[in-house]
Design a protein around this motif. Sequence first.
Motif, PDB file in Angstrom:
ATOM      1  N   ILE A 151      -3.073   7.096  -7.401  1.00  7.28           N
ATOM      2  CA  ILE A 151      -4.226   6.762  -6.568  1.00  7.28           C
ATOM      3  C   ILE A 151      -5.260   7.880  -6.599  1.00  7.28           C
ATOM      4  CG2 ILE A 151      -3.166   7.646  -4.446  1.00  7.28           C
ATOM      5  CD1 ILE A 151      -5.494   4.588  -4.768  1.00  7.28           C
ATOM      6  N   ASP A 152      -4.808   9.136  -6.665  1.00  9.19           N
ATOM      7  CA  ASP A 152      -5.732  10.272  -6.729  1.00  9.19           C
ATOM      8  C   ASP A 152      -6.453  10.310  -8.074  1.00  9.19           C
ATOM      9  OD1 ASP A 152      -5.062  11.100  -4.168  1.00  9.19           O
ATOM     10  OD2 ASP A 152      -3.458  12.422  -4.870  1.00  9.19           O
TER      11      ASP A 152
ATOM     12  N   LYS B  73       0.840   4.141  -3.047  1.00 14.60           N
ATOM     13  CA  LYS B  73       0.510   5.536  -2.764  1.00 14.60           C
ATOM     14  C   LYS B  73       1.589   6.507  -3.238  1.00 14.60           C
ATOM     15  CE  LYS B  73      -2.454   4.482   1.181  1.00 14.60           C
ATOM     16  NZ  LYS B  73      -2.592   4.515   2.660  1.00 14.60           N
ATOM     17  N   LYS B  74       2.731   5.986  -3.654  1.00 15.04           N
ATOM     18  CA  LYS B  74       3.808   6.842  -4.157  1.00 15.04           C
ATOM     19  C   LYS B  74       3.878   6.863  -5.685  1.00 15.04           C
ATOM     20  CE  LYS B  74       6.684   6.052  -0.070  1.00 15.04           C
ATOM     21  NZ  LYS B  74       7.941   5.436   0.440  1.00 15.04           N
TER      22      LYS B  74
ATOM     23  N   SER C 100       0.828  -1.201   0.000  1.00 10.29           N
ATOM     24  CA  SER C 100       0.000   0.000   0.000  1.00 10.29           C
ATOM     25  C   SER C 100       0.865   1.255   0.000  1.00 10.29           C
ATOM     26  CB  SER C 100      -0.917  -0.003   1.223  1.00 10.29           C
ATOM     27  OG  SER C 100      -1.665   1.187   1.306  1.00 10.29           O
ATOM     28  N   ASP C 101       1.926   1.249   0.790  1.00 15.10           N
ATOM     29  CA  ASP C 101       2.826   2.409   0.844  1.00 15.10           C
ATOM     30  C   ASP C 101       3.429   2.703  -0.524  1.00 15.10           C
ATOM     31  OD1 ASP C 101       2.341   2.701   3.517  1.00 15.10           O
ATOM     32  OD2 ASP C 101       4.206   1.750   4.180  1.00 15.10           O
TER      33      ASP C 101
END
Length: 213
Positions: free
Chosen positions: A165-166, A77-78, A73-74
Amino acid sequence: MVRTIELNKRQEQILQIVKDNGPITGEHIADQLNLTRATLRPDLAILTMAGYLEARPRVGYFYTGKSGSQLLSDKVKKLQVKDFQSIPVVVHENVSVYDAICTMFLEDVGTLIVVDDRSLLVGILSRKDLLRASIGKQDLTSIPVHIIMTRMPNVTVCKKDDLIIDVAKILIEKQIDALPVVKEIEEGYEVTGRVTKTNMTKILVGLVEDEII
């Protein structure tokens, strides 16, 4: 390319030792496993690069406390748009609806980006826009796309440094197939790429295959 990994038995033992005793040096880990520091070096490097461990000079190794799914997940998100965007498929605002349909078919895309004489973004065309225009007995060769397109400033855009992700959340929220990737200049928006649901699917497949780009 960084991979999430399936840990081998020795790597699992190293993680447990660090969990129980960290911070701990590589030498002390090697002593507990009755191995040399050189033998452990590749395993420690893998565990550190994968995010399971952190290393600090003159202190030793720490366990990050994160599960494999949290580490994944980390990394997700990058991820940024610039690493996944596709080449934009553009048409001029004065081309006919008929030509736009042909372009969409030949390029095998679901969205066309519309630009003006300066190659600046002025609108966007979806399959629905073209289908709506095709209903009836209108001469599609005589209707310019600027009549039926979604116009600026009602076009949602993204930039190369935005997070994937955005962008994914925007695609879901607005129920659209693609976003133009733009560079803002004094005159307006210059189109540099596109992010589509297909891009998102490719990312998903990469993650399922344990690849994070």
